[in-house]
Design a protein around this motif. Structure first.
Motif, PDB file in Angstrom:
ATOM      1  N   LEU A  14       9.817   9.212  -3.615  1.00  0.00           N
ATOM      2  CA  LEU A  14       9.579   8.189  -2.589  1.00  0.00           C
ATOM      3  C   LEU A  14       8.548   7.178  -3.076  1.00  0.00           C
ATOM      4  O   LEU A  14       8.650   5.990  -2.791  1.00  0.00           O
ATOM      5  CB  LEU A  14       9.119   8.835  -1.282  1.00  0.00           C
ATOM      6  CG  LEU A  14      10.235   9.274  -0.348  1.00  0.00           C
ATOM      7  CD1 LEU A  14       9.660   9.771   0.978  1.00  0.00           C
ATOM      8  CD2 LEU A  14      11.193   8.122  -0.087  1.00  0.00           C
ATOM      9  N   ASP A  15       7.559   7.652  -3.798  1.00  0.00           N
ATOM     10  CA  ASP A  15       6.621   6.727  -4.450  1.00  0.00           C
ATOM     11  C   ASP A  15       7.388   5.642  -5.180  1.00  0.00           C
ATOM     12  O   ASP A  15       7.168   4.443  -4.971  1.00  0.00           O
ATOM     13  CB  ASP A  15       5.791   7.478  -5.504  1.00  0.00           C
ATOM     14  CG  ASP A  15       4.528   8.101  -4.927  1.00  0.00           C
ATOM     15  OD1 ASP A  15       4.247   7.868  -3.744  1.00  0.00           O
ATOM     16  OD2 ASP A  15       3.848   8.808  -5.681  1.00  0.00           O
ATOM     17  N   ASN A  41       4.635   5.343   3.354  1.00  0.00           N
ATOM     18  CA  ASN A  41       4.150   6.711   3.340  1.00  0.00           C
ATOM     19  C   ASN A  41       5.118   7.542   2.507  1.00  0.00           C
ATOM     20  O   ASN A  41       6.286   7.641   2.842  1.00  0.00           O
ATOM     21  CB  ASN A  41       4.119   7.207   4.796  1.00  0.00           C
ATOM     22  CG  ASN A  41       3.323   8.471   4.959  1.00  0.00           C
ATOM     23  OD1 ASN A  41       2.463   8.766   4.143  1.00  0.00           O
ATOM     24  ND2 ASN A  41       3.607   9.207   6.007  1.00  0.00           N
ATOM     25  N   SER A  42       4.626   8.119   1.417  1.00  0.00           N
ATOM     26  CA  SER A  42       5.560   8.843   0.551  1.00  0.00           C
ATOM     27  C   SER A  42       5.695  10.322   0.905  1.00  0.00           C
ATOM     28  O   SER A  42       6.505  11.026   0.317  1.00  0.00           O
ATOM     29  CB  SER A  42       5.119   8.726  -0.909  1.00  0.00           C
ATOM     30  OG  SER A  42       5.043   7.381  -1.288  1.00  0.00           O
ATOM     31  N   PHE A  72       0.866  -1.178   0.000  1.00  0.00           N
ATOM     32  CA  PHE A  72       0.000   0.000   0.000  1.00  0.00           C
ATOM     33  C   PHE A  72       0.901   1.226   0.000  1.00  0.00           C
ATOM     34  O   PHE A  72       1.516   1.543   1.005  1.00  0.00           O
ATOM     35  CB  PHE A  72      -0.888  -0.023   1.244  1.00  0.00           C
ATOM     36  CG  PHE A  72      -2.247   0.556   1.042  1.00  0.00           C
ATOM     37  CD1 PHE A  72      -2.407   1.837   0.530  1.00  0.00           C
ATOM     38  CD2 PHE A  72      -3.376  -0.181   1.346  1.00  0.00           C
ATOM     39  CE1 PHE A  72      -3.674   2.364   0.350  1.00  0.00           C
ATOM     40  CE2 PHE A  72      -4.648   0.344   1.166  1.00  0.00           C
ATOM     41  CZ  PHE A  72      -4.792   1.611   0.659  1.00  0.00           C
ATOM     42  N   VAL A  73       0.988   1.866  -1.159  1.00  0.00           N
ATOM     43  CA  VAL A  73       1.827   3.063  -1.266  1.00  0.00           C
ATOM     44  C   VAL A  73       0.931   4.272  -1.135  1.00  0.00           C
ATOM     45  O   VAL A  73       0.054   4.508  -1.965  1.00  0.00           O
ATOM     46  CB  VAL A  73       2.539   3.119  -2.628  1.00  0.00           C
ATOM     47  CG1 VAL A  73       3.362   4.399  -2.739  1.00  0.00           C
ATOM     48  CG2 VAL A  73       3.424   1.906  -2.808  1.00  0.00           C
ATOM     49  N   LEU A 104      -0.634  -4.428  -5.565  1.00  0.00           N
ATOM     50  CA  LEU A 104      -0.303  -3.090  -5.095  1.00  0.00           C
ATOM     51  C   LEU A 104      -1.549  -2.206  -5.110  1.00  0.00           C
ATOM     52  O   LEU A 104      -2.355  -2.271  -6.043  1.00  0.00           O
ATOM     53  CB  LEU A 104       0.739  -2.508  -6.042  1.00  0.00           C
ATOM     54  CG  LEU A 104       2.041  -1.908  -5.532  1.00  0.00           C
ATOM     55  CD1 LEU A 104       2.618  -2.701  -4.392  1.00  0.00           C
ATOM     56  CD2 LEU A 104       3.035  -1.782  -6.662  1.00  0.00           C
ATOM     57  N   ILE A 105      -1.695  -1.404  -4.073  1.00  0.00           N
ATOM     58  CA  ILE A 105      -2.710  -0.345  -4.088  1.00  0.00           C
ATOM     59  C   ILE A 105      -1.954   0.957  -3.910  1.00  0.00           C
ATOM     60  O   ILE A 105      -1.159   1.084  -2.977  1.00  0.00           O
ATOM     61  CB  ILE A 105      -3.753  -0.524  -2.965  1.00  0.00           C
ATOM     62  CG1 ILE A 105      -4.509  -1.841  -3.147  1.00  0.00           C
ATOM     63  CG2 ILE A 105      -4.718   0.647  -2.947  1.00  0.00           C
ATOM     64  CD1 ILE A 105      -5.535  -2.105  -2.056  1.00  0.00           C
ATOM     65  N   VAL A 106      -2.182   1.910  -4.793  1.00  0.00           N
ATOM     66  CA  VAL A 106      -1.297   3.073  -4.845  1.00  0.00           C
ATOM     67  C   VAL A 106      -2.044   4.395  -4.898  1.00  0.00           C
ATOM     68  O   VAL A 106      -2.891   4.603  -5.763  1.00  0.00           O
ATOM     69  CB  VAL A 106      -0.400   3.003  -6.099  1.00  0.00           C
ATOM     70  CG1 VAL A 106       0.793   3.894  -5.916  1.00  0.00           C
ATOM     71  CG2 VAL A 106       0.023   1.582  -6.391  1.00  0.00           C
ATOM     72  N   SER A 107      -1.698   5.258  -3.990  1.00  0.00           N
ATOM     73  CA  SER A 107      -2.174   6.636  -4.055  1.00  0.00           C
ATOM     74  C   SER A 107      -0.959   7.507  -4.340  1.00  0.00           C
ATOM     75  O   SER A 107      -0.189   7.841  -3.442  1.00  0.00           O
ATOM     76  CB  SER A 107      -2.826   7.010  -2.714  1.00  0.00           C
ATOM     77  OG  SER A 107      -3.060   8.385  -2.656  1.00  0.00           O
ATOM     78  N   LEU A 108      -0.779   7.856  -5.596  1.00  0.00           N
ATOM     79  CA  LEU A 108       0.475   8.486  -6.026  1.00  0.00           C
ATOM     80  C   LEU A 108       0.594   9.950  -5.637  1.00  0.00           C
ATOM     81  O   LEU A 108      -0.392  10.688  -5.597  1.00  0.00           O
ATOM     82  CB  LEU A 108       0.600   8.381  -7.543  1.00  0.00           C
ATOM     83  CG  LEU A 108       0.801   6.973  -8.096  1.00  0.00           C
ATOM     84  CD1 LEU A 108       0.830   7.012  -9.614  1.00  0.00           C
ATOM     85  CD2 LEU A 108       2.105   6.396  -7.558  1.00  0.00           C
TER      86      LEU A 108
END
Lengths: 330, 330
Positions: free
Chosen positions: A100-101, A93-94, A61-62, A116-120
């Motif tokens: 960092l992502d 945590n980016s 989880f990004v 992967l679940i990603v909040s860019l």
DNA sequence: TTGTAGGCGTTATCAT
DNA sequence: ATGATAACGCCTACAA
């Protein structure tokens, strides 16, 4: 496992079969093995299982900012579903840093997450896109437009509709000079701006919408609000484009002693608890973040179970909740 | 890795040595290997490294409620430190269920995490204690008293001091009938109650403190507040024992149309953004949650680096911020 | 300095 | 139905 096998007087492969529910096991052996498992408190090593089987039953989880309550809710929704299905969550945590992502995606790849679940933090950072490109398993994007990622599922929020309703409401009250203090150039922000413009367009208006984009932070909100209010023709209504921004806007208004809604009307995106607890309550564009997490997990799980199923896009609704923070302009 | 070795014309062990910075590598081979690594985009498999080396460079984070902004901040602080050191975080959310705590700890053990940071839903659940007992690596407890866990480091908050100051302040304003709407029976709650009693004790008072304990939820806050206010002698000041409880208390007060602080004085524990944005601003017992996460990570890292170093206990301060939500009783 | 080989804990395959 | 064995990708003695 070897100890279990010895104690039960069977081969390790038999222990394995019992543990993984293989059909061809005699009841008597099964009993013996389970007894030994119980006695020794044996639990299989998920690391070794992962190495051997190729699936780790973990998802990465990004996230751009875990301290944002909205994203925390998304995590909550997703974690719940995934845990039910036996998956663990690796969280990073980016802090809004595009690089960092990319690095976090790379690390998760090295850890062999199944998905992967990603909040860019950025929709265009090449490092991130190439990192995502190298990911083996399925991927779910949260509220981002990344046309390059043709193979990812996406969970979107229909910010535009809620925003159009909200700004339309202000226009119907007679406001013709509205300030929109927006966040960074990412999908949610773009969609909100589109929605605001659509509301103006519906009424044949082409002027009167002031947009100030910036960081997704209270500082930006406060500064932008100060800026708008010190113009020769200050807006009669302000819309904050997110909860952190809202905090800053509110500080600015309070500092200036402006009364809501008598002196100025106020709205915000992202309906957090604060909005209904304030007096007056603050009108807001609302949505269900926990649900977004659940849906993201579901989309991921589907593709985890059948890797051939195509990526999907789900758009969740938003809605405008009018509250007493708005009145006709003075 | 085999591909890298072939391309660089060296043995796999040489690749391994280059990757892990072994001293005995000739510059020429190092160059060749790195070239191949670059060309193939090779990154070592952390799963296999973990299996082989016994350390996964991951830590488990068992949290009672990720949607609580305070805990989200703790996660943020800890994640930041741990990522700097190359650790990944496995996160689980127990949603206040003691048995989920236990199960989550077990799963993390199976995943061979190197250490654990835990915010327990219960301090006494036997299943959890025995699960924690089976953990190999170091463990850090967040704001809990678990005397059985003699081998764990602990990060505490000194709730008592802040609470004593807060209640002392109310007493000095003349309040003699104070309602404390507290959370579940866990360390923070006990410490707060102790602090409140200490404030009364300091002034030789033995009566006038009404305590209503319950869940850490808005529902409890609202119900308990309604209950207190409908008594024959309702309190003239109310202290909410946490942010979720505060929300409920506020709803109750608003519904009744009570003015703060004219009709009733109000304080809360856990200083969130909301408190300074309300009018009047709400006095609160404050602390630094991100710092708590950082400290937890530091304590864990120390023991991760030198497993022989003894567990430590760090107590972080809390302080009372008086704001305009309090006035002398009517 | 570099290569060879064994094993970390599993499970799938094959043979019995 | 059960047992032996190889392999997943890596690291580290030990040998060369």
């Amino acid at each position: 496992m070897r100890e279990v096998a010895e104690r039960a007087q069977v081969a390790m492969s038999s222990v394995s079969r019992v543990m993984s529910g293989h059909p061809d096991v005699s009841p008597v052996m099964k009993r013996r093995v389970l007894e030994a498992v119980e006695a020794l408190g044996y639990r299989p090593d998920l690391l070794a299982q992962g190495l051997r089987g190729g699936a780790t039953r973990s998802v990465g989880f990004v996230i751009s900012d875990i301290s944002n309550p909205l994203l925390a809710q998304v995590v909550k929704g997703a974690e719940n579903r995934l845990r039910e299905e036996g998956y663990s969550i690796l969280l990073s945590n980016s802090e809004g840093e595009p690089l960092l992502d990319a690095e976090n995606v790379r690390v998760f790849t090295q850890r062999r997450v199944d998905g992967l679940i990603v909040s860019l933090a950025s929709e265009t950072e090449p490092a991130t896109l190439s990192a995502l490109d190298d990911v083996e398993g399925p991927c779910v994007l949260l509220d981002r437009d990344v046309p390059e990622m043709t193979n990812a599922s996406v969970v979107l929020a229909d910010h535009q509709t809620g925003m159009r309703e909200a700004i339309g409401y202000l226009l119907s009250l007679g406001h013709r000079n509205i300030g929109l203090i927006a966040g960074p150039v990412l999908r949610p922000n773009r969609a909100r701006i589109d929605g605001a413009r659509a509301a103006f367009g519906q009424r044949g208006l082409s002027e009167g919408l002031e947009i100030v984009s910036g960081a997704f932070s209270a500082e930006h909100g406060e500064r932008a609000c100060d800026d708008l209010l010190s113009r020769p023709e200050p807006p009669t209504a302000i819309m904050a484009g997110g909860n952190q921004i809202f905090t800053g806007v509110l500080r600015s208004l309070l500092r200036r002693g402006l009364r809501i809604p008598e002196d100025i009307s106020l709205l915000t995106c992202d309906d957090i608890e604060l909005t209904t607890l304030m007096r007056p309550p603050i009108g807001a564009v609302s949505r269900d973040s926990v649900e977004a997490g659940r849906v993201a997990a579901d989309l991921l799980l589907r593709r985890l179970r059948s890797p051939e199923s195509p990526p999907e896009t789900v758009t969740l609704k938003t809605w405008f909740a009018a509250r007493e923070s708005c009145a006709p302009p003075r």
